[in-house]
Design a protein around this motif. Structure first.
Motif, PDB file in Angstrom:
ATOM      1  N   VAL A   1       4.938  26.658  19.610  1.00  0.00           N
ATOM      2  CA  VAL A   1       6.227  27.100  19.079  1.00  0.00           C
ATOM      3  C   VAL A   1       6.785  26.083  18.099  1.00  0.00           C
ATOM      4  CG1 VAL A   1       8.630  27.570  19.682  1.00  0.00           C
ATOM      5  CG2 VAL A   1       6.792  28.556  21.058  1.00  0.00           C
ATOM      6  N   LEU A   2       6.696  24.817  18.455  1.00  0.00           N
ATOM      7  CA  LEU A   2       7.229  23.778  17.562  1.00  0.00           C
ATOM      8  C   LEU A   2       6.453  23.709  16.255  1.00  0.00           C
ATOM      9  CD1 LEU A   2       7.985  20.907  20.113  1.00  0.00           C
ATOM     10  CD2 LEU A   2       9.609  22.451  19.003  1.00  0.00           C
TER      11      LEU A   2
ATOM     12  N   LEU B   1       7.349  26.628  14.110  1.00  0.00           N
ATOM     13  CA  LEU B   1       8.723  26.573  13.624  1.00  0.00           C
ATOM     14  C   LEU B   1       8.783  26.078  12.175  1.00  0.00           C
ATOM     15  CD1 LEU B   1      11.671  26.966  14.379  1.00  0.00           C
ATOM     16  CD2 LEU B   1      11.731  24.606  15.176  1.00  0.00           C
TER      17      LEU B   1
ATOM     18  N   GLY C   1       4.311  31.798  13.102  1.00  0.00           N
ATOM     19  CA  GLY C   1       5.424  31.263  12.322  1.00  0.00           C
ATOM     20  C   GLY C   1       5.799  32.180  11.181  1.00  0.00           C
TER      21      GLY C   1
END
Length: 397
Positions: A31-32, A35, A334
């Motif tokens: 997720v990071l 992002l 993303g």
């Protein structure tokens, strides 16, 4: 007796499953990393979407108000001094071939507008007192938000119509109030809606020509002439307008088309949009670097897994596909999030401004394609590196 060998195969569904499982096993990191991609794509789509929505609003405004409005204003003489337009300007322009209607405004010099006598002299809040001909509202295709417009009957009396911005600065919200103009009380007959093609009207207090003459002590010369031309003859009228107003010195009259000014402003906005899209591209590049970093770390952490799969028959090509697929899925995650965020930001901004939301579909497709390209480039080297790890070395790590 002949020995038979079976070549190891990796189906497309297996590649997809392995790529997704690599992300699911490390959700926070995925997720990071995604992002960064999401922020870059969202920024680019939002900037383009807001710019496109602004252009759509401009097109709708010009369709509604027309592009056949011309404006003539005071020019300057050889000494740089402003030259008064003749009092007959409106009548002269009205006789010009191709002119459908005309109206004038004239600045009443050294005259302020005040909410009450308690306001210190000079605190005019940038409001200009202008004389206005009765046809001004029609020529500008403007409308009254509250109250009524000036008529030939009320034009000779202390009656004023306030532009939208002028009314806001004076704190006048409804007709019937009184304001002080030149020391005399004027009743507010109406408040105008904003006038996109004549922004100077928004900050004006408009009074009748006879009332303006009474304030100034002499006839007030026009400072602006507004003309509606035949849509098929706008350029011809534009060429004739200055000579119709000042036959002897047409160079002392400046003629413009307000819609051109709006188009020029839009062009400047597009240049600024290009800059912001570039910044979004930088953010996207940074996101791609984050994906590459994530994949390198993933390869280092999963050396034993790579060695075990190689020992069980997986080829170098299989390993490359696995990690390349993981990078593509990570970037696609993303990209999808960025597209949704960009669309949401555009829709929200357009709704707040009262614009029609407009995002070219090609921008959305280009955003997703860009993420896949970034993912492929970011994941290629880690995938090749993973494929080159010898099985024995990987199992010993």
């Amino acid at each position: 007796m002949t020995a038979s060998t079976t070549r190891s195969r990796l189906l497309g569904s297996d590649v997809a499953r392995l790529g997704v499982s690599g992300l699911v096993s490390r959700p926070t990191r995925a997720v990071l990393s995604a992002l960064g991609i999401a922020i870059g794509i969202a920024a680019m789509i939002a900037v383009v979407g807001i710019s496109t929505s602004s252009r759509a609003e401009l097109a709708a405004t010009l369709d509604e108000l027309g592009t056949n409005l011309l404006s003539a204003s005071q020019g300057k003489d050889v000494f740089g001094e402003a030259v008064d337009l003749p009092l007959t300007a409106e009548a002269s322009v009205g006789r010009t071939r191709g002119v459908e209607s005309a109206a004038t405004t004239g600045t009443v010099a050294d005259t302020g507008v005040y909410r009450s006598s308690a306001i210190p002299a000079g605190n005019t809040n940038g409001i200009t007192v202008r004389s206005a001909s009765p046809t001004l509202l029609e020529v500008l295709d403007a409308s009254v938000a509250e109250g009524v417009w000036l008529t030939e009957g009320t034009a000779r009396y202390p009656v004023v119509v306030l532009g939208a911005e002028a009314a806001a600065r004076l704190g006048v919200t409804e007709p019937g109030r009184h304001v002080l103009i030149g020391g005399s009380a004027f009743v507010v007959a109406g408040i105008l809606e904003p006038v996109p093609l004549a922004a100077e009207i928004d900050s004006s207090a408009l009074i009748g020509e006879e009332a303006a003459e009474a304030l100034a002590g002499s006839p007030v010369h026009p400072t602006s002439v507004y003309v509606r031309a035949d849509p098929d003859r706008v350029e011809q009228v534009r060429d004739l307008l200055a000579r119709a107003i000042q036959p002897k010195n047409p160079t002392e009259v400046e003629v413009t088309r307000p819609s051109d000014a709006l188009a020029a402003q839009q062009a400047a906005d597009q240049a600024f949009t290009g800059l912001l899209v570039g910044l979004g591209g930088v953010a996207l590049l940074v996101g791609g670097i984050g994906v590459a970093n994530t994949m390198v770390i993933s390869v280092l952490e999963r050396r034993r897994e790579i060695g075990l799969r190689r020992a069980l028959g997986a080829t170098r090509a299989h390993i490359r596909r696995q990690f390349l697929a993981e990078a593509l899925f990570l970037s696609l995650l993303g990209g999808v999030a960025g597209v949704l965020l960009g669309v949401a930001v555009t829709a929200l901004f357009a709704a707040l401004r009262g614009w029609p939301p407009a995002i070219p579909p090609v921008v959305l497709v280009a955003g997703l394609v860009a993420t896949l390209v970034i993912g492929a480039l970011a994941g290629l080297w880690p995938a090749v590196r993973a494929a080159r790890i010898p099985p024995t070395e990987a199992l010993q790590s």
